[in-house]
Design a protein around this motif. Structure first.
Motif, PDB file in Angstrom:
ATOM      1  N   TYR A  52     125.487  61.475  30.301  1.00  0.00           N
ATOM      2  CA  TYR A  52     126.950  61.382  30.267  1.00  0.00           C
ATOM      3  C   TYR A  52     127.443  60.156  31.025  1.00  0.00           C
ATOM      4  N   LEU A  53     126.728  59.754  32.077  1.00  0.00           N
ATOM      5  CA  LEU A  53     127.138  58.567  32.828  1.00  0.00           C
ATOM      6  C   LEU A  53     126.880  57.289  32.023  1.00  0.00           C
ATOM      7  N   ASP A  54     125.832  57.283  31.210  1.00  0.00           N
ATOM      8  CA  ASP A  54     125.611  56.147  30.313  1.00  0.00           C
ATOM      9  C   ASP A  54     126.739  56.051  29.282  1.00  0.00           C
ATOM     10  N   VAL A  55     127.123  57.196  28.714  1.00  0.00           N
ATOM     11  CA  VAL A  55     128.230  57.196  27.755  1.00  0.00           C
ATOM     12  C   VAL A  55     129.503  56.701  28.432  1.00  0.00           C
ATOM     13  N   LEU A  56     129.739  57.173  29.662  1.00  0.00           N
ATOM     14  CA  LEU A  56     130.926  56.770  30.415  1.00  0.00           C
ATOM     15  C   LEU A  56     130.960  55.251  30.610  1.00  0.00           C
ATOM     16  N   ASN A  57     129.847  54.678  31.044  1.00  0.00           N
ATOM     17  CA  ASN A  57     129.813  53.258  31.391  1.00  0.00           C
ATOM     18  C   ASN A  57     129.705  52.348  30.176  1.00  0.00           C
ATOM     19  N   GLN A  58     129.004  52.785  29.151  1.00  0.00           N
ATOM     20  CA  GLN A  58     128.727  51.903  28.017  1.00  0.00           C
ATOM     21  C   GLN A  58     129.784  51.964  26.923  1.00  0.00           C
ATOM     22  N   GLN A  59     130.575  53.057  26.884  1.00  0.00           N
ATOM     23  CA  GLN A  59     131.544  53.199  25.801  1.00  0.00           C
ATOM     24  C   GLN A  59     132.990  53.052  26.255  1.00  0.00           C
ATOM     25  N   ARG A  60     133.203  52.643  27.507  1.00  0.00           N
ATOM     26  CA  ARG A  60     134.578  52.502  27.990  1.00  0.00           C
ATOM     27  C   ARG A  60     135.308  51.427  27.196  1.00  0.00           C
ATOM     28  N   PRO A  61     136.496  51.721  26.659  1.00  0.00           N
ATOM     29  CA  PRO A  61     137.235  50.732  25.868  1.00  0.00           C
ATOM     30  C   PRO A  61     137.710  49.559  26.731  1.00  0.00           C
ATOM     31  N   ALA A  62     138.021  48.475  26.067  1.00  0.00           N
ATOM     32  CA  ALA A  62     138.607  47.328  26.761  1.00  0.00           C
ATOM     33  C   ALA A  62     140.005  47.689  27.242  1.00  0.00           C
ATOM     34  N   GLN A  63     140.491  46.945  28.240  1.00  0.00           N
ATOM     35  CA  GLN A  63     141.761  47.306  28.855  1.00  0.00           C
ATOM     36  C   GLN A  63     142.936  47.192  27.885  1.00  0.00           C
ATOM     37  N   ASP A  64     142.798  46.386  26.827  1.00  0.00           N
ATOM     38  CA  ASP A  64     143.895  46.249  25.871  1.00  0.00           C
ATOM     39  C   ASP A  64     143.708  47.132  24.632  1.00  0.00           C
ATOM     40  N   ALA A  65     142.739  48.055  24.690  1.00  0.00           N
ATOM     41  CA  ALA A  65     142.502  48.956  23.552  1.00  0.00           C
ATOM     42  C   ALA A  65     143.651  49.947  23.423  1.00  0.00           C
ATOM     43  N   PRO A  66     143.918  50.443  22.209  1.00  0.00           N
ATOM     44  CA  PRO A  66     144.968  51.467  22.048  1.00  0.00           C
ATOM     45  C   PRO A  66     144.589  52.740  22.779  1.00  0.00           C
ATOM     46  N   PHE A  67     145.620  53.524  23.145  1.00  0.00           N
ATOM     47  CA  PHE A  67     145.367  54.718  23.956  1.00  0.00           C
ATOM     48  C   PHE A  67     144.456  55.707  23.237  1.00  0.00           C
ATOM     49  N   GLU A  68     144.500  55.732  21.905  1.00  0.00           N
ATOM     50  CA  GLU A  68     143.645  56.644  21.154  1.00  0.00           C
ATOM     51  C   GLU A  68     142.170  56.375  21.441  1.00  0.00           C
ATOM     52  N   ALA A  69     141.852  55.103  21.739  1.00  0.00           N
ATOM     53  CA  ALA A  69     140.461  54.771  22.036  1.00  0.00           C
ATOM     54  C   ALA A  69     140.012  55.410  23.347  1.00  0.00           C
ATOM     55  N   PHE A  70     140.933  55.534  24.296  1.00  0.00           N
ATOM     56  CA  PHE A  70     140.586  56.170  25.569  1.00  0.00           C
ATOM     57  C   PHE A  70     140.421  57.681  25.398  1.00  0.00           C
ATOM     58  N   ASP A  71     141.231  58.266  24.516  1.00  0.00           N
ATOM     59  CA  ASP A  71     141.041  59.688  24.200  1.00  0.00           C
ATOM     60  C   ASP A  71     139.660  59.907  23.576  1.00  0.00           C
ATOM     61  N   GLU A  72     139.287  59.023  22.660  1.00  0.00           N
ATOM     62  CA  GLU A  72     137.989  59.153  22.006  1.00  0.00           C
ATOM     63  C   GLU A  72     136.850  58.986  23.014  1.00  0.00           C
ATOM     64  N   TRP A  73     137.008  58.056  23.915  1.00  0.00           N
ATOM     65  CA  TRP A  73     136.027  57.851  24.988  1.00  0.00           C
ATOM     66  C   TRP A  73     135.896  59.104  25.841  1.00  0.00           C
ATOM     67  N   ALA A  74     137.027  59.671  26.227  1.00  0.00           N
ATOM     68  CA  ALA A  74     137.011  60.883  27.060  1.00  0.00           C
ATOM     69  C   ALA A  74     136.304  62.023  26.337  1.00  0.00           C
ATOM     70  N   ARG A  75     136.583  62.177  25.030  1.00  0.00           N
ATOM     71  CA  ARG A  75     135.920  63.244  24.271  1.00  0.00           C
ATOM     72  C   ARG A  75     134.411  63.039  24.264  1.00  0.00           C
ATOM     73  N   ALA A  76     133.980  61.799  24.109  1.00  0.00           N
ATOM     74  CA  ALA A  76     132.542  61.519  24.080  1.00  0.00           C
ATOM     75  C   ALA A  76     131.895  61.808  25.428  1.00  0.00           C
ATOM     76  N   VAL A  77     132.568  61.445  26.523  1.00  0.00           N
ATOM     77  CA  VAL A  77     132.017  61.691  27.857  1.00  0.00           C
ATOM     78  C   VAL A  77     131.952  63.190  28.138  1.00  0.00           C
ATOM     79  N   ILE A  78     133.010  63.910  27.796  1.00  0.00           N
ATOM     80  CA  ILE A  78     133.045  65.359  28.030  1.00  0.00           C
ATOM     81  C   ILE A  78     131.958  66.055  27.212  1.00  0.00           C
TER      82      ILE A  78
END
Length: 680
Positions: free
Chosen positions: A468-494
């Motif tokens: 899960y820590l690899d997913v957290l670190n390797q799939q984090r969206p760029a700072q200018d990514a749309p908010f939906e990308a951060f939701d998708e990242w969170a779902r993948a980490v969870i």
């Protein structure tokens, strides 16, 4: 034999026990209250009162005087294991030395403090069981309420259209005709004809599938006969259990085959998909034991289904039954062999204590054959069965763990308390089981397990926390990514975090949750997977320990601390936020400021009790290096059955700890099935 001369001297002794944490402060305070009210109370009465209060903290509804005299450890799990008693005050067991039951009953014969139920005394004596009045009332009310519902089941069954019921059941279970006994079909039939019913069974036996088909059956009959759908509510004891049922129900409803079912597709739309917690269903009041819904303000529903019912304590069961309309059905689902509630009472376990052997009346069997076309084995028929027996169905075939499953075989051996069978399972080197040793001196194996999963360490085999820590670190969206990308990242980490979980028996000590959470964080930091292992670090998994209705978070919810970009002028800062699954089946993410979370704890390690209602792809159960009163068959079984694909046992001491644990059962003092009521 050493005994205090009066209640005041005993109170001083109880104070010393409380100071040593042998008793809870509330136990001592209760005894002090009684002495304040009746200064000349018999010391053995005050002692019994303190122990009755102490028992509540250990999950018992009352103090069983007979069991306590036969073996003082039943009520006196004190002093704590390993504490030297050479300079201790008088040990609790010494006060009972030479005492017989009649002598203790004579000491309790004080109408100012103890009655058989009449009046308003703080203590109630029933036979050889001593209750605090509130819990005696809960037990009496639950027994009476279930009894009334069982009495009404006969009329309900007689009024059901047998032909329509048979057609609907055959349509919902087309493959069962002429085959082996289909317990899911029998469960639907029996629950349809019951005002109160329980479906019990181990992991993978199909409890959720069964209840969805049952709800389809009930709605089909209602729509056909009355043209109106029933008002059905779904609930579970914790937020985590509610969220899991929510997801399971939604999928099962979508997969329902309704060809041949009366009212057809209208039935699918009439099955609820939203699951709530029992506290929210009843309308919990802040800082109060009371609920908005009660006997004077009943819930508006026709059917209530409660999942994970093994976690329901006696007080909650009493509140739930009191708030139900007289004509409403109550259907409970759960594994009778799992751990009972942390609070007092083991309601589901007690009610299902005879489920394995059926005890069905011949008339019940004939009715089931008429409406379901199924014949119950003769060995499960008992003309002297009880009304409660006729309301319980045990699902007996696991669809998750096949005959070759090591997890399934290990769980069965532990559940039977069969040490020899358990050793045989381990000797077969099953692909889904492993054991590691983690002593005080060598934690290398534990470190490997927690980081990489201990065996193959790849994403196709056992996983640890690296994943899960690899997913957290390797799939984090760029700072200018749309908010939906951060939701998708969170779902993948969870989702990645939920693949592995370390479970513990204890909260305190080197091998308890509190010590292990700190050490696991340090291990992951040393491995370069966490920047820092303390505070609100990125990657911190947290467990909600108390319902927070303002935030929409429930006791048992798990979130992961991530970071979101926050712009301040031309600068962008990454700020910590905790991501939680919405828990309503919507796949949404709820982002919460850490400062708003008042009741959370790090959850690299979780107690087995807290894991109920959850499942993990790879589960590791860590047992302490010495026997403890909390180590029982039910705890080990519950830990094993949290695993979907792989289970690891972590032994910190010798194998004798596991052997001794599965030979011990949870025995909770109670009179729920005594003195009339559900079993009559």
């Amino acid at each position: 034999m050493i005994r205090p001369r009066d209640a005041h001297e005993l109170l001083g002794l109880l104070g010393e026990w409380a100071a040593r944490k042998w008793l809870r402060d509330v136990d001592h305070a209760f005894a002090a209250f009684l002495v304040e009210q009746v200064g000349d109370a018999h010391p053995l009465l005050v002692l019994a009162a303190a122990l009755a209060s102490h028992q509540l903290g250990r999950g018992h509804v009352c103090l069983d005087l007979t069991a306590t005299l036969a073996d003082s450890r039943f009520a006196l799990s004190l002093p704590p294991d390993g504490e030297a008693a050479i300079d201790a005050p008088v040990l609790p067991a010494a006060l009972l030395d030479g005492l017989d039951l009649q002598g203790w009953l004579n000491a309790l014969d004080d109408a100012r403090l103890v009655t058989r139920g009449e009046g308003s005394t703080p203590l109630v004596l029933v036979g050889a069981r001593l209750y605090l009045r509130r819990y005696w009332r809960y037990e009496r009310d639950v027994r009476a309420a279930i009894g009334r519902r069982l009495h009404g089941s006969a009329a309900l069954r007689d009024g059901m259209p047998a032909a329509s019921l048979r057609r609907a059941l055959d349509a919902l279970f087309p493959a069962s005709s002429g085959g082996p006994v289909d317990w899911q079909k029998l469960a639907c039939a029996l629950m349809a004809g019951s005002a109160f019913g329980i479906v019990t069974g181990g992991p993978g036996t199909g409890k959720t599938t069964t209840v969805v088909k049952l709800l389809a059956l009930l709605q089909s009959l209602a729509l056909e006969s009355h043209g109106r759908a029933l008002c059905i509510r779904l609930a579970a004891p914790t937020g985590k259990a509610a969220a899991r049922l929510n997801t399971s129900i939604a999928g099962a409803v979508d997969r329902l085959q309704l060809a041949g079912v009366g009212a057809g597709e209208a039935v699918r739309g009439a099955i609820p998909r939203e699951v709530t917690t029992l506290h929210r269903l009843l309308g919990s009041q802040p800082d109060s034991r009371r609920f908005a819904y009660h006997a004077g303000n009943l819930l508006a529903l026709d059917v209530l289904v409660v999942d994970e019912a093994s976690m329901i304590d006696l007080e909650m069961m009493a509140a739930l039954l009191a708030a139900l309309p007289p004509r409403a059905r109550l259907i409970m689902l759960g594994d009778k062999d799992q751990l009972a509630s942390v609070e007092a009472g083991a309601v589901l376990g007690e009610l299902c204590s005879r489920a394995l052997d059926g005890h069905y009346w011949p008339a019940t069997c004939e009715w089931l054959h008429e409406v379901a076309g199924q014949r119950i084995d003769d060995v499960l028929i008992d003309p002297s069965g009880t009304a409660l027996d006729q309301a319980i169905v045990m699902l007996r075939h696991s669809h998750r763990f096949g005959a070759a499953s090591g997890i399934g075989q290990l769980a069965a051996a532990v559940n039977a308390g069969d040490v020899a069978a358990m050793k045989t399972v381990w000797s077969h080197d099953h692909a889904d089981l492993s054991r590691i040793a983690a002593s005080h001196d060598d934690e290398r194996a534990l470190r490997e397990l927690l980081i990489d999963g201990g065996r193959d360490g790849d994403m196709f085999g056992p996983v640890g926390y690296r994943h899960y820590l690899d997913v957290l670190n390797q799939q984090r969206p760029a700072q200018d990514a749309p908010f939906e990308a951060f939701d998708e990242w969170a779902r993948a980490v969870i989702e990645a975090h939920g693949r592995f979980q370390l479970l513990c028996a204890l909260r305190r000590g080197r091998w308890g949750v509190e010590g292990l959470n700190e050490r696991v964080g340090a291990m992951l930091h040393d491995a370069g997977l966490l920047a820092v292992p303390q505070g609100w670090f990125i990657g911190r998994p947290v467990l909600v320990t108390r319902n927070d209705y303002g935030l929409g978070l429930m006791n048992g919810d798990i979130g992961i601390t991530l970071s979101l970009p926050e712009r301040a002028g031309d600068l962008v800062r990454w700020m910590p936020r905790v991501a939680f699954p919405a828990g309503d089946g919507s796949n949404a993410i709820r982002w919460v400021l850490p400062s708003r979370l008042q009741s959370v704890e790090t959850v690299f390690a979780m107690t087995v009790h807290k894991s109920q209602g959850s499942e993990f792809e790879h589960t590791a159960l860590l047992l302490p290096d010495s026997l403890n009163p909390i180590l029982t068959r039910e705890l080990v079984y519950t830990g094993i059955t949290r695993a979907r694909e792989f289970f690891t046992l972590v032994a910190t001491g010798g194998r004798q700890v596991l052997d001794a644990a599965i030979e011990r059962r949870v025995v909770r003092a109670s009179g729920l099935l005594d003195g009339g009521g559900p079993h009559d």
